[in-house]
Design a protein around this motif. Sequence first.
Motif, PDB file in Angstrom:
ATOM      1  N   GLY A 170       0.778  -1.236   0.000  1.00 21.63           N
ATOM      2  CA  GLY A 170       0.000   0.000   0.000  1.00 21.63           C
ATOM      3  C   GLY A 170       0.807   1.282   0.000  1.00 21.63           C
ATOM      4  N   THR A 171       2.047   1.266  -0.485  1.00 19.18           N
ATOM      5  CA  THR A 171       2.903   2.450  -0.448  1.00 19.18           C
ATOM      6  C   THR A 171       2.973   3.124  -1.812  1.00 19.18           C
ATOM      7  OG1 THR A 171       4.887   1.154  -0.953  1.00 19.18           O
ATOM      8  CG2 THR A 171       4.305   1.421   1.389  1.00 19.18           C
ATOM      9  N   GLN A 172       3.406   4.383  -1.824  1.00 17.09           N
ATOM     10  CA  GLN A 172       3.553   5.137  -3.062  1.00 17.09           C
ATOM     11  C   GLN A 172       4.504   4.435  -4.029  1.00 17.09           C
ATOM     12  OE1 GLN A 172       2.383   7.494  -4.805  1.00 17.09           O
ATOM     13  NE2 GLN A 172       4.061   7.971  -6.223  1.00 17.09           N
ATOM     14  N   GLN A 173       5.546   3.834  -3.528  1.00 13.25           N
ATOM     15  CA  GLN A 173       6.515   3.150  -4.379  1.00 13.25           C
ATOM     16  C   GLN A 173       5.845   2.139  -5.292  1.00 13.25           C
ATOM     17  OE1 GLN A 173       9.305   0.720  -2.214  1.00 13.25           O
ATOM     18  NE2 GLN A 173      10.651   0.411  -3.980  1.00 13.25           N
ATOM     19  N   TYR A 174       4.820   1.462  -4.767  1.00 14.24           N
ATOM     20  CA  TYR A 174       4.156   0.409  -5.524  1.00 14.24           C
ATOM     21  C   TYR A 174       2.807   0.840  -6.098  1.00 14.24           C
ATOM     22  CZ  TYR A 174       7.628  -2.453  -3.129  1.00 14.24           C
ATOM     23  OH  TYR A 174       8.807  -2.969  -2.650  1.00 14.24           O
ATOM     24  N   CYS A 175       2.126   1.789  -5.456  1.00 15.57           N
ATOM     25  CA  CYS A 175       0.774   2.168  -5.885  1.00 15.57           C
ATOM     26  C   CYS A 175       0.749   3.357  -6.838  1.00 15.57           C
ATOM     27  CB  CYS A 175      -0.094   2.491  -4.668  1.00 15.57           C
ATOM     28  SG  CYS A 175      -0.292   1.107  -3.518  1.00 15.57           S
ATOM     29  N   CYS A 176       1.781   4.204  -6.816  1.00 20.55           N
ATOM     30  CA  CYS A 176       1.893   5.339  -7.739  1.00 20.55           C
ATOM     31  C   CYS A 176       0.696   6.278  -7.639  1.00 20.55           C
ATOM     32  CB  CYS A 176       2.048   4.846  -9.171  1.00 20.55           C
ATOM     33  SG  CYS A 176       3.379   3.662  -9.429  1.00 20.55           S
ATOM     34  N   ASN A 177       0.198   6.516  -6.433  1.00 22.32           N
ATOM     35  CA  ASN A 177      -0.992   7.356  -6.264  1.00 22.32           C
ATOM     36  C   ASN A 177      -0.684   8.842  -6.299  1.00 22.32           C
ATOM     37  OD1 ASN A 177      -2.789   5.199  -5.980  1.00 22.32           O
ATOM     38  ND2 ASN A 177      -2.368   5.006  -3.796  1.00 22.32           N
ATOM     39  N   PRO A 195       6.155  -9.838 -20.862  1.00 24.49           N
ATOM     40  CA  PRO A 195       6.667  -8.560 -21.362  1.00 24.49           C
ATOM     41  C   PRO A 195       5.596  -7.638 -21.934  1.00 24.49           C
ATOM     42  CG  PRO A 195       7.954 -10.403 -22.219  1.00 24.49           C
ATOM     43  CD  PRO A 195       6.792 -10.988 -21.501  1.00 24.49           C
ATOM     44  N   ASP A 196       4.485  -8.191 -22.445  1.00 20.42           N
ATOM     45  CA  ASP A 196       3.437  -7.364 -23.049  1.00 20.42           C
ATOM     46  C   ASP A 196       2.464  -6.792 -22.024  1.00 20.42           C
ATOM     47  OD1 ASP A 196       4.391  -7.721 -25.593  1.00 20.42           O
ATOM     48  OD2 ASP A 196       2.972  -9.294 -26.133  1.00 20.42           O
ATOM     49  N   ALA A 197       2.549  -7.226 -20.773  1.00 17.56           N
ATOM     50  CA  ALA A 197       1.535  -6.859 -19.777  1.00 17.56           C
ATOM     51  C   ALA A 197       2.014  -5.728 -18.876  1.00 17.56           C
ATOM     52  CB  ALA A 197       1.179  -8.075 -18.924  1.00 17.56           C
ATOM     53  N   TYR A 198       1.056  -4.935 -18.395  1.00 19.62           N
ATOM     54  CA  TYR A 198       1.355  -3.930 -17.381  1.00 19.62           C
ATOM     55  C   TYR A 198       1.908  -4.614 -16.139  1.00 19.62           C
ATOM     56  CZ  TYR A 198      -0.688   0.442 -19.159  1.00 19.62           C
ATOM     57  OH  TYR A 198      -0.932   1.589 -19.847  1.00 19.62           O
ATOM     58  N   SER A 199       3.012  -4.077 -15.613  1.00 18.19           N
ATOM     59  CA  SER A 199       3.617  -4.640 -14.406  1.00 18.19           C
ATOM     60  C   SER A 199       3.551  -3.680 -13.221  1.00 18.19           C
ATOM     61  CB  SER A 199       5.076  -5.010 -14.674  1.00 18.19           C
ATOM     62  OG  SER A 199       5.816  -3.862 -15.106  1.00 18.19           O
ATOM     63  N   TYR A 200       3.300  -2.391 -13.487  1.00 17.06           N
ATOM     64  CA  TYR A 200       3.054  -1.394 -12.436  1.00 17.06           C
ATOM     65  C   TYR A 200       2.210  -0.287 -13.050  1.00 17.06           C
ATOM     66  CZ  TYR A 200       6.803   1.585 -14.386  1.00 17.06           C
ATOM     67  OH  TYR A 200       7.578   2.374 -15.198  1.00 17.06           O
ATOM     68  N   PRO A 201       1.571   0.580 -12.262  1.00 16.25           N
ATOM     69  CA  PRO A 201       0.533   1.469 -12.802  1.00 16.25           C
ATOM     70  C   PRO A 201       0.970   2.398 -13.928  1.00 16.25           C
ATOM     71  CG  PRO A 201       0.326   1.345 -10.427  1.00 16.25           C
ATOM     72  CD  PRO A 201       1.584   0.610 -10.775  1.00 16.25           C
ATOM     73  N   GLN A 202       2.263   2.786 -13.993  1.00 14.74           N
ATOM     74  CA  GLN A 202       2.705   3.720 -15.024  1.00 14.74           C
ATOM     75  C   GLN A 202       3.553   3.054 -16.100  1.00 14.74           C
ATOM     76  OE1 GLN A 202       4.340   7.245 -13.124  1.00 14.74           O
ATOM     77  NE2 GLN A 202       2.544   7.484 -11.818  1.00 14.74           N
ATOM     78  N   ASP A 203       3.354   1.763 -16.288  1.00 18.01           N
ATOM     79  CA  ASP A 203       4.095   0.967 -17.276  1.00 18.01           C
ATOM     80  C   ASP A 203       3.398   1.056 -18.640  1.00 18.01           C
ATOM     81  OD1 ASP A 203       5.789  -0.858 -18.462  1.00 18.01           O
ATOM     82  OD2 ASP A 203       4.909  -2.610 -17.490  1.00 18.01           O
ATOM     83  N   ASP A 204       3.239   2.278 -19.178  1.00 19.77           N
ATOM     84  CA  ASP A 204       2.393   2.481 -20.355  1.00 19.77           C
ATOM     85  C   ASP A 204       3.081   2.170 -21.681  1.00 19.77           C
ATOM     86  OD1 ASP A 204      -0.123   3.898 -19.204  1.00 19.77           O
ATOM     87  OD2 ASP A 204       1.544   4.978 -18.310  1.00 19.77           O
TER      88      ASP A 204
END
Length: 223
Positions: A170-177, A195-204
């Motif tokens: 639940g931290t900013q490091q992982y949640c990118c809130n 490799p084709d999938a999102y791995s963290y919220p800003q992995d666009d």
Amino acid sequence: MATSINALLCFFLFLLPLSANAATFQIVNSCSFTVWAAWATTGPQTGSGNQLNPGQSWAVNINAGSTGGRIWARTGCSSDGRGCQTGDCGMLRCQGYGRAPNTLAEFSLNQFNNLDFIDISNVAGYNVGIDFSPTTGGCRGIRCAANIVGECPAQLRAPGGCNDPCTVFGTQQYCCNNGPCGPTDFSRFFKTRCPDAYSYPQDDQTSTFTCPGGTNYRVTFCP
């Protein structure tokens, strides 16, 4: 009479482009076990769900212009689709998103330049493999079907799946809130395997794909 017929004709001509651009999603259970398939969108707020035994499929028509779309498999549910071990939404016919961990096929239809934006996401963890492929439209499909549950880091393990680090810590490091964030060792675990999938919220940049508006799709669990 002629006026009424002309008015009716105009009404159907008005609806025709919307009907032509609606997308059909064929959801297929290729797992060796029963899943409770679900979909939901946020624009408009709607969704549904259905039990799929091994080999069964379910065709869903989703309106043009729908946004915030997700399709996922729920596992370990009771016979009425409640109390699921993964992906639970609290009811058989979901009207909102499910709980982590669950692998997501995500979409927004008929957006910028009338394109569909599609992706597979592990941002809410992983429970079953997914193949998300167009059946029309001539664009490429995407897949995430690694042994993520079996290789899941100890801190992320969950019954029936592998949690995402935001759910666990639940931290900013992982949640990118709150502002920008980057990859972590946990996101790299997911990215290396899918490799084709999102791995963290800003992995666009490496995780979002486009297809022409009006494309139809097949989402296969355990491909």
